[in-house]
Design a protein around this motif. Structure first.
Motif, PDB file in Angstrom:
ATOM      1  N   THR A   1       0.841  -1.212   0.000  1.00 56.99           N
ATOM      2  CA  THR A   1       0.000   0.000   0.000  1.00 56.99           C
ATOM      3  C   THR A   1       0.867   1.249   0.000  1.00 56.99           C
ATOM      4  O   THR A   1       0.377   2.340  -0.253  1.00 56.99           O
ATOM      5  N   GLN A   2       2.158   1.102   0.303  1.00 62.08           N
ATOM      6  CA  GLN A   2       3.100   2.212   0.257  1.00 62.08           C
ATOM      7  C   GLN A   2       3.931   2.185  -1.027  1.00 62.08           C
ATOM      8  O   GLN A   2       4.891   2.954  -1.163  1.00 62.08           O
ATOM      9  N   GLY A   3       3.585   1.262  -1.932  1.00 64.48           N
ATOM     10  CA  GLY A   3       4.322   1.185  -3.196  1.00 64.48           C
ATOM     11  C   GLY A   3       5.622   0.412  -3.121  1.00 64.48           C
ATOM     12  O   GLY A   3       6.464   0.519  -4.017  1.00 64.48           O
ATOM     13  N   VAL A   4       5.788  -0.364  -2.049  1.00 62.08           N
ATOM     14  CA  VAL A   4       7.041  -1.108  -1.864  1.00 62.08           C
ATOM     15  C   VAL A   4       6.840  -2.586  -2.191  1.00 62.08           C
ATOM     16  O   VAL A   4       5.871  -3.196  -1.747  1.00 62.08           O
ATOM     17  N   SER A   5       7.745  -3.142  -2.992  1.00 65.43           N
ATOM     18  CA  SER A   5       7.690  -4.586  -3.240  1.00 65.43           C
ATOM     19  C   SER A   5       9.077  -5.187  -3.096  1.00 65.43           C
ATOM     20  O   SER A   5      10.087  -4.507  -3.219  1.00 65.43           O
ATOM     21  N   ILE A   6       9.114  -6.475  -2.807  1.00 62.40           N
ATOM     22  CA  ILE A   6      10.369  -7.165  -2.497  1.00 62.40           C
ATOM     23  C   ILE A   6      10.541  -8.348  -3.430  1.00 62.40           C
ATOM     24  O   ILE A   6       9.631  -9.169  -3.572  1.00 62.40           O
ATOM     25  N   ILE A   7      11.699  -8.397  -4.092  1.00 67.81           N
ATOM     26  CA  ILE A   7      11.957  -9.445  -5.080  1.00 67.81           C
ATOM     27  C   ILE A   7      13.197 -10.222  -4.667  1.00 67.81           C
ATOM     28  O   ILE A   7      14.227  -9.628  -4.350  1.00 67.81           O
ATOM     29  N   ILE A   8      13.082 -11.548  -4.660  1.00 64.75           N
ATOM     30  CA  ILE A   8      14.233 -12.372  -4.302  1.00 64.75           C
ATOM     31  C   ILE A   8      14.604 -13.302  -5.444  1.00 64.75           C
ATOM     32  O   ILE A   8      13.749 -13.728  -6.218  1.00 64.75           O
ATOM     33  N   ASP A   9      15.887 -13.581  -5.599  1.00 59.20           N
ATOM     34  CA  ASP A   9      16.286 -14.713  -6.425  1.00 59.20           C
ATOM     35  C   ASP A   9      17.464 -15.406  -5.764  1.00 59.20           C
ATOM     36  O   ASP A   9      18.102 -14.838  -4.880  1.00 59.20           O
ATOM     37  N   ILE A  10      17.712 -16.643  -6.174  1.00 57.66           N
ATOM     38  CA  ILE A  10      18.686 -17.465  -5.453  1.00 57.66           C
ATOM     39  C   ILE A  10      19.753 -18.020  -6.383  1.00 57.66           C
ATOM     40  O   ILE A  10      19.547 -18.139  -7.595  1.00 57.66           O
TER      41      ILE A  10
ATOM     42  N   SER B   1      19.472 -28.474   0.000  1.00 61.86           N
ATOM     43  CA  SER B   1      19.868 -27.071   0.078  1.00 61.86           C
ATOM     44  C   SER B   1      18.733 -26.310   0.727  1.00 61.86           C
ATOM     45  O   SER B   1      17.564 -26.512   0.407  1.00 61.86           O
ATOM     46  N   VAL B   2      19.087 -25.447   1.652  1.00 63.92           N
ATOM     47  CA  VAL B   2      18.081 -24.713   2.395  1.00 63.92           C
ATOM     48  C   VAL B   2      17.770 -23.385   1.712  1.00 63.92           C
ATOM     49  O   VAL B   2      16.898 -22.640   2.153  1.00 63.92           O
ATOM     50  N   VAL B   3      18.450 -23.104   0.601  1.00 59.16           N
ATOM     51  CA  VAL B   3      18.448 -21.742   0.047  1.00 59.16           C
ATOM     52  C   VAL B   3      17.079 -21.299  -0.448  1.00 59.16           C
ATOM     53  O   VAL B   3      16.641 -20.181  -0.187  1.00 59.16           O
ATOM     54  N   ARG B   4      16.392 -22.186  -1.173  1.00 57.14           N
ATOM     55  CA  ARG B   4      15.089 -21.796  -1.706  1.00 57.14           C
ATOM     56  C   ARG B   4      14.116 -21.455  -0.575  1.00 57.14           C
ATOM     57  O   ARG B   4      13.440 -20.430  -0.593  1.00 57.14           O
ATOM     58  N   ARG B   5      14.071 -22.320   0.430  1.00 59.57           N
ATOM     59  CA  ARG B   5      13.161 -22.067   1.551  1.00 59.57           C
ATOM     60  C   ARG B   5      13.614 -20.848   2.356  1.00 59.57           C
ATOM     61  O   ARG B   5      12.790 -20.047   2.799  1.00 59.57           O
ATOM     62  N   ALA B   6      14.923 -20.721   2.534  1.00 59.98           N
ATOM     63  CA  ALA B   6      15.444 -19.578   3.289  1.00 59.98           C
ATOM     64  C   ALA B   6      15.111 -18.264   2.605  1.00 59.98           C
ATOM     65  O   ALA B   6      14.896 -17.244   3.267  1.00 59.98           O
ATOM     66  N   SER B   7      15.038 -18.299   1.270  1.00 58.41           N
ATOM     67  CA  SER B   7      14.780 -17.038   0.553  1.00 58.41           C
ATOM     68  C   SER B   7      13.412 -16.473   0.910  1.00 58.41           C
ATOM     69  O   SER B   7      13.211 -15.259   0.921  1.00 58.41           O
ATOM     70  N   VAL B   8      12.458 -17.342   1.217  1.00 60.30           N
ATOM     71  CA  VAL B   8      11.125 -16.883   1.626  1.00 60.30           C
ATOM     72  C   VAL B   8      11.212 -16.186   2.986  1.00 60.30           C
ATOM     73  O   VAL B   8      10.528 -15.197   3.249  1.00 60.30           O
ATOM     74  N   VAL B   9      12.097 -16.696   3.834  1.00 60.39           N
ATOM     75  CA  VAL B   9      12.288 -16.082   5.155  1.00 60.39           C
ATOM     76  C   VAL B   9      13.035 -14.752   5.017  1.00 60.39           C
ATOM     77  O   VAL B   9      12.731 -13.789   5.728  1.00 60.39           O
ATOM     78  N   VAL B  10      13.986 -14.696   4.095  1.00 60.44           N
ATOM     79  CA  VAL B  10      14.685 -13.420   3.832  1.00 60.44           C
ATOM     80  C   VAL B  10      13.668 -12.353   3.436  1.00 60.44           C
ATOM     81  O   VAL B  10      13.687 -11.229   3.938  1.00 60.44           O
ATOM     82  N   ARG B  11      12.755 -12.713   2.541  1.00 56.42           N
ATOM     83  CA  ARG B  11      11.720 -11.767   2.117  1.00 56.42           C
ATOM     84  C   ARG B  11      10.875 -11.318   3.316  1.00 56.42           C
ATOM     85  O   ARG B  11      10.559 -10.126   3.464  1.00 56.42           O
ATOM     86  N   ALA B  12      10.536 -12.255   4.175  1.00 56.30           N
ATOM     87  CA  ALA B  12       9.738 -11.918   5.358  1.00 56.30           C
ATOM     88  C   ALA B  12      10.492 -10.968   6.288  1.00 56.30           C
ATOM     89  O   ALA B  12       9.942  -9.956   6.749  1.00 56.30           O
ATOM     90  N   MET B  13      11.764 -11.268   6.549  1.00 57.79           N
ATOM     91  CA  MET B  13      12.533 -10.432   7.474  1.00 57.79           C
ATOM     92  C   MET B  13      12.776  -9.049   6.883  1.00 57.79           C
ATOM     93  O   MET B  13      12.762  -8.038   7.606  1.00 57.79           O
TER      94      MET B  13
END
Lengths: 308, 308, 308, 308
Positions: free
Chosen positions: C144-153, C286-298
């Motif tokens: 709602t503030q125009g902010v979005s978060i994009i991750i890749d691994i 590899s934990v990376v794919r799942r961890a990336s979802v947590v990175v986005r959350a944090m």
């Protein structure tokens, strides 16, 4: 916000008429065996009197969600909830648009622009269930340090039908060691006052006694007797300069009359109209007895925070 | 520790007989022009009465170390110190080994195992110089929001020579907007109580009035008049459920008698012997007038913290 | 402890093999409508890949306990739990007495003197369920503030059977306004680093790029074009002096190989004996794919904390 | 804000071209004798190299304001200042209206609406003087616990005249006991990362090594030898699950090139015009050597905070 303490942190959550009331107690030492029956005792002491007297009271049932394995603490956050019964879901729809006098209804709407009108939301006394549960754990731990907490109350008798009254809770904390607390802003009396004034309906905190005396009468003179320090009086209430003296801590808290009364009162609604209100439901005529259980809980949490 | 506030943080430092007393005020808004004369006024109001009366008082001189450029705040921490004069360095050597009754001398030694015996160290009233300076800035800022703070005091007259007495400070905060504060633990009354009880010699905090009334008499009924909310009374003292109502905030603080008296008292020394003590030096017979200036400062810091 | 954030506070609780994993999110604005399906999407993205691929995955079911009425936030703490299934209760008894290499088993026992050996207790990746739920709410609000978060691994392909590998998560935060953050200790990059390094298995945080360049190549030169500020490069990663520049925030996090492998390893047990271990169960290579979802959350929780 | 730590709190203040740079260190244990010469050594190590090499360097002189009596700590806040010399007051007037590339000039103006253009204000490297002083005290205390901190640096040689470069600081903390730290959000690596990334020009933090290895190569296997736990490797960098293992803590920090270069660059001014800039004055071609002293200080403060 909804957290108190720094070494022993209690976070509470839950609206009085939502799904559940609960808390997270973080920082509680590991390897401590919980006496769950003692927790139930404190909740029973906090229950509405009419119910306990007539034995119709169905005890609030605590669900322990984390931090405990086989009855022993793990050192991780202890989370718990108490679900809200049908019992509490009486009809509040007539309060959706009207602000009860000396309740926080209007102030909350001014603060948040929205409120859960079903019984006060977070401002309800029901939130204190979480404090009492956490406080019961703190009391058990403090007993292993030789600390016990004693409360007694002063309240009006013979309150006229449909009206309410306030009163005073006196609290004594026995066995606290000397040297706890901090000077300047984080004085132990500051934290006790903050804790106690966070209890709904509490309007004042005072520790020690004799403020009308002259200094020569008031000062707690000291003697060495049989190799031990003896104070001739305890007007200081067990705390000097923000730090415990090793004497008994004594303080009192004053509570206003329960604002929910069945007598007619003037108030306003959310359309900006003048209306009359009578608050229905079975309400306590005096909140003091139940509040005293919460005072004991808050005192226990605060003192334990300094021990850790 | 030595910090208060979360959005507006005051950290104080300095022993009463060390190099200097000072503070760091963090979070103060940028681009605010400071009236330094007003700061001096508050320090003068806090000074020992005998000195101001006889015009012999040499005002505490503030050195501003950071956070201000050309009289305007930068939004960075405002640090300041007041050096301790010879004036304050009178001979304390006879207090090195004896604990004054109802002072924190013994409690501090139990806490830290060491103390600066020269006048109380951090436990001294002199620490409040830093609070008064910071509070003077907060008051100036609050005035731009339409908020002003009024204090009056109740104290004993005709205190017998060499003795002391306590009293009460009443505080009214006018013009505070509705909706400030938080429910549950971070209630505005909790923070006010914590702030006020951190003042040396303060033993109690109470807000609002009428706790002896019945609910029907106590409750603050409401009316709409000319489109505005009118409360028929203000027994709630301007705060309900931890949140300001928009009414005047009113509270009082009770102070114990100054513990420094020149009359003989029983006490003990650090060899564990019973001794007699008379506290020398020019001490206030009542701390209430000076404490009231600190109450105003702490109230200002606390309210401004909620505005930010 | 178990809380992160100051204006938006997340407290998590729950052992991986206890009753439930949960959280309390305090400070979330009132009157915000939650899209619960989006929360489920994030939990699905965090699920073990094998399960989502084969469609056998039974989604973690969130129980919302407080803070929400009719799908809209109340401004009060949002508490939620996810119960732990049988699914997670596989047999861990053989791990009761042995310390897995590069797990926290031994360190926890040294810290607490007790541990929930059933899958790591609080040290388990399962704790991140609570972060992902809270982060999903934060992401919705940020949009709602125009902010979005994009991750890749970046992760290794063709990991040998029974072994594991680490990798890197790149994160871009688009649309963040200029002027967020604080100088000195509470720099926005400090908080992002702290958040990201609190994710299990994360070993590093780096923002921006080009540290091997000379200053003349590295510096982000500026131009005014059509009345707007244009940066010629973004080596600073969107943050300068602890404050956002209005450019895209970019950072990366490095993760170690999953320590749970089925190959034989040397280790010790709680009797002080040398033993061999092979960690059973279906573990991620590899934990990376799942961890990336947590990175986005944090990232979402951290950035929202600065917006409030 | 301007405070770091919870048990050992450092608050810093002062603009690089204001009256003084200073700090308040709260929570330092009482009865510790300070070695002031060691503090001077750390400040000398932080000084601009040209000055130390040519012996023209006039050492920053620390004024200790509180918390210390006769060279011994009192347990009260330790306040100190270093006055800013003429030395630092070179002519900055030409920077009043122009924003230096990859400095925080523009970001600060967007944040505060005002800035002290004389050398960066709080964003200047000069603020780190206060960290180095406090860190020197922390190092001395840690040595009594058997903990020492070793740093070495990697930086470019032969940087072209007028340009600059970055580099890397490696840090080893030897002798830290096992069991320090907390799981989940307050992991010791989270706090170290936050501390280190708060140093000006720092862009990354990484602990341990070997992230490209397979798990079977990476995992730190354990043996009991002669009754003691022996780790075969230390890829974990001394921390697992947020808690120290008792192995050496190792981390590295990456620094960007110094943004102040005398080569011409494009930028904009506060009238929104495109201008060219060359930053005058004697600036370090690489900040890495000086930054490494600050890394040591921040590591010491962070580790000591966990010991308390």
């Amino acid at each position: 916000m909804n957290t108190i303490g720094d070494k022993l942190k209690l976070t509470t959550f839950g609206e009085s008429h939502g799904v559940a009331i609960g808390g997270v107690l973080d920082g509680f030492p590991s390897r401590f065996r919980i006496d769950f029956e003692r927790v139930a005792d404190e909740l029973r002491a906090r229950a509405p009197q009419s119910e306990t007297e007539t034995m119709r009271y169905e005890q609030d049932k605590v669900e322990w969600l984390s931090g405990i394995m086989n009855g022993v603490t793990l050192g991780t956050p202890i989370a718990f909830i108490v679900r809200n019964n049908e019992h509490y879901s009486s009809d509040y729809s007539e309060l959706e648009h009207v602000y009860r006098p000396s309740h926080a209804d209007l102030a909350y709407e001014q603060r948040y622009g929205i409120r859960d009108y079903r019984g006060g939301g977070r401002a309800s006394g029901r939130e204190t269930v979480a404090r009492v549960i956490a406080g019961a754990l703190a009391q058990q731990w403090l007993e292993t340090q030789g600390v016990s907490i004693i409360i007694d109350i002063k309240e009006k008798k013979d309150i006229p039908a449909g009206d309410s009254a306030g009163g005073r809770v006196n609290c004594r904390i026995i066995g606290v060691k000397a040297g706890l607390g901090n000077p300047v802003f984080d004085k132990i009396q500051s934290q006790l006052a903050s804790s106690v004034l966070s209890i709904p309906a509490c309007h004042g905190f005072e520790y020690g006694s004799g403020f009308d005396l002259y200094g020569s009468e008031y000062n707690d003179q000291m003697r060495i007797e049989d190799g031990r320090i003896v104070y001739l009086t305890n007007h200081s209430g067990g705390m000097l300069g923000g730090i415990t003296t090793g004497q008994e801590i004594s303080f009192s808290a004053v509570f206003k009359p329960t604002p929910s009364i069945s007598l007619q009162q003037q108030t306003i609604n959310d359309k900006g109209e003048n209306v009359m209100i009578t608050v229905k439901g079975r309400h306590d005529r005096s909140v003091v007895r139940r509040a005293s259980v919460v005072v004991r809980a808050m005192a226990a949490l605060t003192i334990m925070n300094y021990y850790l």
